[in-house]
Design an enzyme around this catalytic site. Structure first.
Site, short mmCIF file in Angstrom:
data_model
loop_
_atom_site.label_atom_id
_atom_site.label_comp_id
_atom_site.label_asym_id
_atom_site.label_seq_id
_atom_site.Cartn_x
_atom_site.Cartn_y
_atom_site.Cartn_z
N HIS A 185 27.26 4.16 30.57
CA HIS A 185 27.27 2.78 30.04
C HIS A 185 28.44 1.98 30.63
O HIS A 185 28.91 1.02 30.01
CB HIS A 185 27.37 2.76 28.51
CG HIS A 185 26.28 3.50 27.81
ND1 HIS A 185 25.12 2.89 27.37
CD2 HIS A 185 26.17 4.82 27.49
CE1 HIS A 185 24.34 3.79 26.79
NE2 HIS A 185 24.95 4.98 26.85
N SER A 315 37.38 -12.54 53.86
CA SER A 315 37.44 -13.88 53.32
C SER A 315 37.99 -14.84 54.35
O SER A 315 38.87 -14.50 55.14
CB SER A 315 38.33 -13.91 52.06
OG SER A 315 38.53 -15.23 51.61
N LYS A 321 41.93 -9.74 52.55
CA LYS A 321 40.83 -9.27 51.71
C LYS A 321 39.78 -8.58 52.57
O LYS A 321 39.41 -9.07 53.63
CB LYS A 321 40.20 -10.44 50.97
CG LYS A 321 39.22 -10.05 49.86
CD LYS A 321 38.81 -11.28 49.06
CE LYS A 321 38.01 -10.92 47.83
NZ LYS A 321 36.67 -10.41 48.18
N GLU A 328 26.81 -3.96 50.72
CA GLU A 328 26.14 -5.22 50.37
C GLU A 328 24.90 -5.45 51.25
O GLU A 328 23.86 -5.91 50.76
CB GLU A 328 27.11 -6.38 50.52
CG GLU A 328 28.23 -6.37 49.49
CD GLU A 328 29.33 -7.37 49.78
OE1 GLU A 328 30.27 -7.47 48.98
OE2 GLU A 328 29.26 -8.06 50.83
#
Length: 461
Positions: A185, A315, A321, A328
């Site tokens: 969960h 980025s 970053k 993805e």
């Protein structure tokens, strides 16, 4: 047609048609170019390869059966094999969203092959009478779908998934001694090793391969030999079986003639079944990709239990970053495959009487799903999983801090007492061990044994 583009006059059963002078196709294809200006989507390379191989095999079989003169058969075979090799892909100009039987693309192949024969050999090859002998678009296009789908499945997708499975299995073994906190969960659960977690991913891929392999007996059945409606009108009784044998040699795949030609042309259930298996593969792979993204989250303010390779800046505004872009990309591929399955399922369900008339869109989506899954699996294995690193120190810190460590105490002190300790640990910002020591719950050596995460990784004796 552009007024400035030189043309020639071609003739078919509907009359004269202006065709670009440089084109190798004829009137039927030119009509379809004008009729279907819908998209920039065209049949894929693997499908054109299948069409060329079907035409070459048909010429050979018709010659063997005494239906086609040897010189014509040889010319057609040579031209069709050139089409199969990709030499004339620029002549296959038709939109996917065309006649539902794919007749326009079948005629595109017939006309191009006839043109090559006549141009190169001064032959007199007719696209319908010779190149299309013993065939109909209604059995050629379903056959091409099955051949192309089998080709990609056997020679690209399954090997790609086998490679991904091997990389995952190796990474699972490499990280099997890195103990981390489990999560159910998305909440803290009992300890697990990173290797155990990755072994689940490996098993998902292994089962994906099995699911795809289970589709092969149906997708390798070929409609060829049924001609217009499945009766085999205008072809030899042995044409279908001989075609399956010829094409098996070309692809090194055991193709068989359809057990029932009426089913093979009226329905596309095998394509729907394969698409369903591809959707299941996509569901597995997106789960794995998302797990990677979650475990990699950070590097300082997230789980950060693993680090994936940095492959590009993350980025345009935040210096330093780095994002999990390979995972993805995989997730986006899976989304496309799941969407393709909806189109294929609708297409399969929309068969009417003796022919399915959504063949081009089924072909396009099915082959795209296979090809992008194959490419993405190699990418994911080599650019993400192979370079994945465990952050063992972070994993150890998370275990010590987790309230779920109290689970191993429950059989000794009882569920209610263990629950009270867990709640107090959270409220007071302490570890479970801290609370147990404060309460002098049990001797230190016994507490150490019960809270040792190594003892929580398998069933208790």
């Amino acid at each position: 047609m552009s007024d400035k583009q030189p043309t020639r006059t071609e003739h078919d059963s509907m009359g004269d048609m202006q065709v670009p002078q440089s084109a190798m196709y004829g009137a039927s294809t030119a009509r379809a170019v004008e009729n279907f200006p819908v998209s920039n989507l065209r049949f894929s390379r693997v499908f054109i390869k299948a069409l060329g191989n079907i035409k070459a095999a048909a010429a050979s079989v018709n010659q063997t059966l005494g239906k086609l003169e040897s010189d014509k058969a040889e010319h057609i075979q040579h031209a069709a094999q050139a089409v199969a090799s990709g030499e004339y892909d620029n002549q296959f100009v038709l939109d996917i969203f065309q006649t539902g039987s794919g007749t326009s693309t079948n005629m595109n192949a017939n006309e191009v092959i006839a043109f090559i024969c006549n141009q190169q050999n001064s032959a007199s090859i007719h696209p319908n009478d010779d190149v299309n002998m013993g065939q109909s678009s209604n059995d050629v296009i379903p056959t091409a779908i099955h051949i192309a789908a089998s080709d990609v499945l056997v020679h690209q997708l399954i090997p790609a998934l086998q490679h991904l499975h091997a990389v995952l299995q190796s990474k699972a073994e490499e990280t099997n001694d890195v103990i981390k906190i489990g999560r159910t969960h998305l909440m803290d659960a009992t300890p697990i090793t990173l290797g155990q977690e990755i072994s689940a991913w490996a098993r998902q891929v292994e089962l994906s391969i099995q699911r795809l392999e289970s589709c092969l007996p149906r997708i390798t059945e070929l409609a060829q030999g049924g001609t217009a409606v499945g009766t085999g009108l205008n072809t030899h009784p042995e044409f279908g079986s001989r075609m399956a044998n010829e094409l098996s040699k070309v692809y090194d795949i055991p193709f068989t003639e359809a057990a029932n030609h009426f089913e093979a042309q009226a329905a596309q259930d095998a394509a729907v079944e394969l698409s369903g298996a591809l959707k299941t593969v996509a569901a597995s792979l997106v789960k794995i990709a998302n797990d990677v993204r979650l475990l990699n989250m950070g590097p300082r303010c997230g789980l950060a239990e693993i680090s994936v390779p940095a492959v590009q800046p993350g980025s345009s505004i935040m210096p330093g970053k780095v994002n999990p872009v390979i995972a993805e990309s995989m997730a986006q591929v899976c989304a496309q495959v799941i969407g393709n399955d909806a189109a294929i399922t609708f297409g399969g369900a929309s068969g009417l009487l003796d022919l399915n008339v959504m063949l081009p869109v089924i072909a396009h989506n099915l082959l795209q799903s296979e090809e992008i899954l194959a490419n993405a699996s190699i990418m994911f294995a080599d650019k993400c999983i192979a370079g994945l690193q465990a952050n063992a120190d972070k994993c150890e810190q998370q275990i010590a801090w987790s309230m779920s460590m109290v689970t191993s105490l429950a059989p000794v002190i009882g569920y209610d007492k263990a629950s009270d300790i867990a709640k107090r640990a959270v409220k007071e910002g302490k570890t479970v061990r801290d609370i147990c020591v404060e309460e002098k719950l049990m001797p230190q050596d016994k507490l150490d044994a019960l809270l040792d995460p190594n003892t929580m990784l398998s069933p208790s004796k």
